[in-house]
Structures are given as C-alpha cells and as structure tokens.
Design a protein around this motif. Structure first.
Motif, PDB file in Angstrom:
ATOM      1  N   UNK A 189       9.693   3.198 -14.908  1.00 48.97           N
ATOM      2  CA  UNK A 189       8.617   2.909 -13.967  1.00 48.97           C
ATOM      3  C   UNK A 189       9.207   2.557 -12.601  1.00 48.97           C
ATOM      4  N   UNK A 190       8.611   3.107 -11.546  1.00 48.63           N
ATOM      5  CA  UNK A 190       9.110   2.867 -10.192  1.00 48.63           C
ATOM      6  C   UNK A 190       7.950   2.637  -9.237  1.00 48.63           C
ATOM      7  N   UNK A 191       8.211   1.855  -8.214  1.00 49.59           N
ATOM      8  CA  UNK A 191       7.240   1.609  -7.149  1.00 49.59           C
ATOM      9  C   UNK A 191       7.967   1.652  -5.820  1.00 49.59           C
ATOM     10  N   UNK A 192       7.412   2.422  -4.867  1.00 51.73           N
ATOM     11  CA  UNK A 192       8.001   2.562  -3.534  1.00 51.73           C
ATOM     12  C   UNK A 192       6.932   2.299  -2.486  1.00 51.73           C
ATOM     13  N   UNK A 193       7.283   1.510  -1.462  1.00 47.85           N
ATOM     14  CA  UNK A 193       6.356   1.152  -0.389  1.00 47.85           C
ATOM     15  C   UNK A 193       7.053   1.332   0.954  1.00 47.85           C
ATOM     16  N   UNK A 194       6.331   1.950   1.901  1.00 47.47           N
ATOM     17  CA  UNK A 194       6.830   2.133   3.264  1.00 47.47           C
ATOM     18  C   UNK A 194       5.787   1.588   4.229  1.00 47.47           C
ATOM     19  N   UNK A 195       6.183   0.631   5.070  1.00 45.29           N
ATOM     20  CA  UNK A 195       5.270  -0.006   6.026  1.00 45.29           C
ATOM     21  C   UNK A 195       5.777   0.243   7.445  1.00 45.29           C
ATOM     22  N   UNK A 206       2.168   2.676   3.148  1.00 48.78           N
ATOM     23  CA  UNK A 206       1.952   3.760   2.196  1.00 48.78           C
ATOM     24  C   UNK A 206       2.799   3.453   0.964  1.00 48.78           C
ATOM     25  N   UNK A 207       2.199   3.580  -0.212  1.00 50.11           N
ATOM     26  CA  UNK A 207       2.944   3.288  -1.424  1.00 50.11           C
ATOM     27  C   UNK A 207       2.653   4.279  -2.519  1.00 50.11           C
ATOM     28  N   UNK A 208       3.557   4.356  -3.461  1.00 53.10           N
ATOM     29  CA  UNK A 208       3.370   5.209  -4.620  1.00 53.10           C
ATOM     30  C   UNK A 208       4.058   4.585  -5.829  1.00 53.10           C
TER      31      UNK A 208
END
Length: 222
Positions: A189-195, A206-208
């Motif tokens: 499981x992975x989570x990536x966020x760009x602000x 933006x996140x996924x």
C-alpha cells in the motif's frame, strides 16, 4: 499469539523509562493525556483515553423515531518516546463490548523528515483513512472510504516528506484478529501527496493511493 508479542515488546520499551531515577521525572497533562518525562528529554511516557458517546431525542410527527443513547467506543492509550529516536504506541478499543487492538506499533525516526514503523496500524491509504478519530469532522468516514480502505493491519512502512511532497509505502498482511486457515494474503500500500500551492489562507494538493495484492505466498519467497 502475535498480538501479545507486539504488546509485550512495546511495553518493554516503555518500561525502560522507569529505570530512570523517579526524581528526574516531570508530570504534566498534554492534549488530554497524563505525561511523565525526564529533564533531559530522552524519555517520556503518557497514558490517556477517550469515550465516544451518541444521544438523540426525536419529537415524533408522522414517522415514529426511537430516541436513545449509546456509548459507541472507549479507547485506552499508552505511548512512549525513547532516546528521541524511538516511539511506541498501544491503543485499545472496547466497541460493542469487545476488546480490539487499534494501534500497536514501534517507530524509528531516521531523521526529522522520515521514519520506519512496524506493528499494527492504519495502512497509508487516503486522508480520512489515516486521520485520527479525534480530529474527524463527521461521525463516520465517507462511504467511498468505508468501501475501499484496507483499515488496520500488521506490517511495516517507510515514510518521508518535504515541504511540498509526502510519500509513504508499506507491506501488510492481515489484522490481529485473523482466524482463517491457510496462508495469509499480503499487499503493498502506498500514498503520495503533492502540494504545489501553500499560502497562509489555504493550500492546493493532489494525492493518490494505491493498493496492490501480492500473489506470492510468504513461504515461496525463500
């Protein structure tokens, strides 16, 4: 037995705090928890909890609605900070009259912007999934989150972040209450966020999140 190994290990680390001279401990209340800490900041130990209670009263019109109240859940929390590098947490719930393990984990801070964590905790999937129930805006998570979130499971993860980027990924198995026969399933499981935009009045991000079920069995990886 695996749940008891986790609790024993975390309690062992937390118990090392009391090896210090009791005269060096300071008692305080922090965010609703009773906290004890040494003067040098090397050790701290906290105990806390909270109660979730709902009540409703209806004035009947054409529809007969039942008034009532309930205690949805009770939480007990124990946490410790050790040598400014290690953190341990044990969070136990008592919803529906049953004891269940929530967060039982051990964390090592690699530096101020990254850590590794192992134990039983929420997989890094979405915002509402990873947000504490103390700070949620509504009683329950959104239906889409309830439908797809993996919840708390046993595993380990790595997280790192900067001013505009956050990324966490981990390998997880089942939860501590798994009683099914045969080999457990495993997933990544992975989570990536760009602000990119951050101001005093708000931010844009933006996140996924992604969950990948691993087909191989653990015993076939050797």
């Amino acid at each position: 037995m695996k749940k008891y190994y986790l609790i024993t290990f975390c309690l062992f680390l937390a118990g090392s705090l009391f090896a210090q001279n009791s005269n060096d401990l300071k008692l305080s209340v922090n965010n609703g928890s009773i906290k004890m800490a040494t003067d040098d900041g090397q050790f701290s130990f906290g105990v806390g909890g909270r109660v979730y209670m709902d009540a409703a009263a209806y004035f009947d019109d054409k529809t007969d609605l039942g008034s009532g109240s309930e205690v949805r859940d009770i939480r007990l929390l124990v946490k410790a900070d050790l040598w400014k590098k290690w953190n341990a947490k044990i969070n136990i719930g008592f919803a529906d009259g049953e004891v269940s393990l929530k967060d039982v984990w051990l964390m090592y801070k690699i530096n101020k912007n990254s850590f590794v964590r192992a134990g039983h905790f929420l997989e890094p999937f979405g915002i509402e999934q990873t947000e504490s129930s103390k700070t949620t805006k509504f009683m329950h998570a959104a239906s889409t989150i309830e439908a797809f979130r993996p919840g708390r499971n046993l595993g380990f993860s790595y997280a790192t972040w900067s001013k505009k980027i956050f990324w966490e990924t981990g390998l997880f198995g089942s939860d501590t209450n798994n009683k099914t026969e045969g080999d457990e399933g495993y997933g990544l499981t992975s989570r990536f966020v760009f602000a990119p935009i951050q101001t005093d009045g708000g931010l844009f991000h933006i996140g996924m999140s992604e969950f990948t079920e691993l087909p191989m069995q653990l015993d076939s990886m050797s």
